[in-house]
Motif scaffolding. Structure first.
Motif, PDB file in Angstrom:
ATOM      1  N   UNK A 184       1.088   4.813   1.701  1.00 38.79           N
ATOM      2  CA  UNK A 184       0.527   3.649   2.384  1.00 38.79           C
ATOM      3  C   UNK A 184       0.825   2.411   1.531  1.00 38.79           C
ATOM      4  N   UNK A 185       1.628   1.510   2.094  1.00 39.97           N
ATOM      5  CA  UNK A 185       2.043   0.318   1.354  1.00 39.97           C
ATOM      6  C   UNK A 185       0.851  -0.513   0.876  1.00 39.97           C
ATOM      7  N   UNK A 186      -0.201  -0.569   1.682  1.00 37.83           N
ATOM      8  CA  UNK A 186      -1.379  -1.345   1.291  1.00 37.83           C
ATOM      9  C   UNK A 186      -2.023  -0.755   0.043  1.00 37.83           C
ATOM     10  N   UNK A 206       5.761 -11.528  -4.121  1.00 29.57           N
ATOM     11  CA  UNK A 206       6.730 -10.781  -4.935  1.00 29.57           C
ATOM     12  C   UNK A 206       7.994 -10.477  -4.123  1.00 29.57           C
ATOM     13  N   UNK A 207       9.134 -10.828  -4.687  1.00 30.93           N
ATOM     14  CA  UNK A 207      10.450 -10.491  -4.135  1.00 30.93           C
ATOM     15  C   UNK A 207      11.144  -9.546  -5.122  1.00 30.93           C
ATOM     16  N   UNK A 208      12.203  -8.849  -4.682  1.00 30.45           N
ATOM     17  CA  UNK A 208      12.915  -7.932  -5.589  1.00 30.45           C
ATOM     18  C   UNK A 208      13.369  -8.596  -6.886  1.00 30.45           C
ATOM     19  N   UNK A 209      13.787  -9.880  -6.801  1.00 34.39           N
ATOM     20  CA  UNK A 209      14.273 -10.538  -8.021  1.00 34.39           C
ATOM     21  C   UNK A 209      13.140 -10.936  -8.967  1.00 34.39           C
ATOM     22  N   UNK A 210      11.897 -10.726  -8.537  1.00 35.45           N
ATOM     23  CA  UNK A 210      10.760 -10.978  -9.430  1.00 35.45           C
ATOM     24  C   UNK A 210      10.417  -9.763 -10.284  1.00 35.45           C
ATOM     25  N   UNK A 248       7.925   2.360 -10.630  1.00 36.18           N
ATOM     26  CA  UNK A 248       8.773   3.217  -9.795  1.00 36.18           C
ATOM     27  C   UNK A 248       8.294   3.240  -8.345  1.00 36.18           C
ATOM     28  N   UNK A 249       6.984   3.147  -8.139  1.00 35.33           N
ATOM     29  CA  UNK A 249       6.453   3.117  -6.780  1.00 35.33           C
ATOM     30  C   UNK A 249       6.770   1.790  -6.082  1.00 35.33           C
ATOM     31  N   UNK A 250       6.671   0.703  -6.818  1.00 36.48           N
ATOM     32  CA  UNK A 250       6.874  -0.626  -6.235  1.00 36.48           C
ATOM     33  C   UNK A 250       8.337  -0.847  -5.837  1.00 36.48           C
ATOM     34  N   UNK A 251       9.279  -0.433  -6.685  1.00 37.70           N
ATOM     35  CA  UNK A 251      10.698  -0.709  -6.387  1.00 37.70           C
ATOM     36  C   UNK A 251      11.204   0.105  -5.210  1.00 37.70           C
ATOM     37  N   UNK A 252      10.447   1.111  -4.775  1.00 41.99           N
ATOM     38  CA  UNK A 252      10.866   1.928  -3.634  1.00 41.99           C
ATOM     39  C   UNK A 252      10.273   1.450  -2.309  1.00 41.99           C
ATOM     40  N   UNK A 253       9.505   0.358  -2.348  1.00 43.10           N
ATOM     41  CA  UNK A 253       8.976  -0.204  -1.100  1.00 43.10           C
ATOM     42  C   UNK A 253      10.109  -0.932  -0.378  1.00 43.10           C
ATOM     43  N   UNK A 254      10.351  -0.655   0.896  1.00 43.00           N
ATOM     44  CA  UNK A 254      11.413  -1.343   1.649  1.00 43.00           C
ATOM     45  C   UNK A 254      11.155  -2.853   1.713  1.00 43.00           C
TER      46      UNK A 254
END
Length: 346
Positions: A184-186, A206-210, A248-254
């Motif tokens: 669950x992303x939330x 937050x964006x990927x480059x952050x 590791x969990x955050x970087x796998x969020x689409x």
């Protein structure tokens, strides 16, 4: 010239005004001819000094609206300006058609006391500050005869604090649940709030480059009422480290179509958080309460206050001490025991 007319048992004083090619009349009724005469004389003297008497028949609400759109719009950030716009609605409700010429500290105090009956002391104070600033401007321009803003006081009481820090027990309970249910992303948004102490707007921005290994560069903040993405203060710009498991969990969020990692969910995060805590039988708090929890937990583990202050993005350490470092219950009990043992050893 001014005129005094007897109307029954009262006297009506009238002063003629000329403004931008238009004639207007300023009138007021008094119980005695002497009072009417003195007022008329005062008004005539004010005219001679260039006072903007024609504006005194403007309602306070209309003046406030003109003031924020002509003056404040260029002086403050967009988010602050939107607060002034919301305050305009409050002023229209409270003051209705009350004109500038009829304002004094008693009138304003009664209105702000009325507002305080249904709002917190903090909210009332914020509204009053904006009213005072506008009144000082009105006085400086000659729209009101007296600078009475400093006489009006904030009253009322504060409701129980909503941004409560969780106990260490509930903190661990919530964190473990979130780590065990990462799909669950939330849940990951709440987990990151606990892990970093970031503000809700900072999390949503937050964006990927952050992201960097292993941490987050806090550079922007999303607001539900404005397109302004600037941070609250310059000190809010910071880099926050996080552990590998969370990273590791955050970087796998689409990544979403708008380029952000988290879904804004129509800014209903508070409602979703309340539901989650209720399901886990954890005392209700807010996203800012999660920020308090993060700070309190670090403090309970004797982490240096300067580091905690920097991690939270505070202007200075005093801010951290004043608002965020509230002892968790377990820590207080331990320090009570330590203090008693110390005294017993004497």
């Amino acid at each position: 010239m001014a005129s005094i007319v007897k109307r029954g048992k009262s006297y009506r004083a009238q002063v003629s005004l000329y403004k931008h090619g238009h004639h207007k009349k300023l009138t007021q009724t008094f119980s005695t001819k002497k009072e009417a005469t003195l007022w008329a004389l005062e008004m005539e003297l004010a005219k001679g000094e260039g006072k903007e008497l024609a504006y005194r028949t403007t309602t306070f609400a209309d003046f406030f609206e003109s003031w924020i759109y002509l003056v404040k719009v260029n002086d403050v950030k967009e988010t602050t300006f939107q607060n002034y716009v919301r305050t305009l609605g409050v002023i229209r409700t409270l003051f209705n058609d009350i004109q500038l010429k009829d304002l004094n500290d008693i009138v304003v105090q009664k209105k702000i006391d009325e507002y305080a009956k249904t709002h917190s002391r903090k909210t009332t104070h914020e509204v009053l500050l904006k009213i005072k600033t506008s009144l000082r401007d009105a006085y400086a321009r000659g729209y009101i005869p007296n600078d009475f803003a400093h006489l009006v006081k904030t009253r009322g009481v504060n409701p129980p604090k909503r941004n409560k820090a969780l106990s260490i027990t509930d903190f661990k309970k919530l964190r473990n649940y979130l780590l065990q249910h990462p799909k669950d992303e939330f849940h990951l948004l709440v987990l990151l709030a606990l892990e970093t102490g970031m503000r809700r707007g900072e999390l949503l921005a937050i964006r990927p480059d952050n992201l960097y290994e292993y941490g987050i560069k806090v550079r922007y903040s999303i607001r539900p009422t404005s397109d302004d993405t600037s941070l609250k203060t310059q000190n809010a710009k910071r880099d926050i480290s996080i552990n590998k498991e969370v990273y590791d969990l955050i970087i796998n969020i689409p990544v979403k179509e708008n380029g952000y990692i988290f879904d804004f969910n129509s800014f209903h995060q508070s409602k979703l958080l309340s539901k989650l805590l209720e399901e886990l039988n954890i005392e209700k708090t807010t996203f800012h309460g999660l920020r308090d929890t993060h700070a309190s937990f670090l403090f309970a583990q004797d982490i240096d206050i300067a580091y905690v202050s920097q991690r939270l993005g505070h202007v200075n350490i005093q801010t951290t001490q004043n608002y965020y470092l509230q002892l968790m219950p377990e820590k207080k009990h331990q320090q009570d025991a330590d203090a008693l043992n110390l005294l017993n050893s004497l």
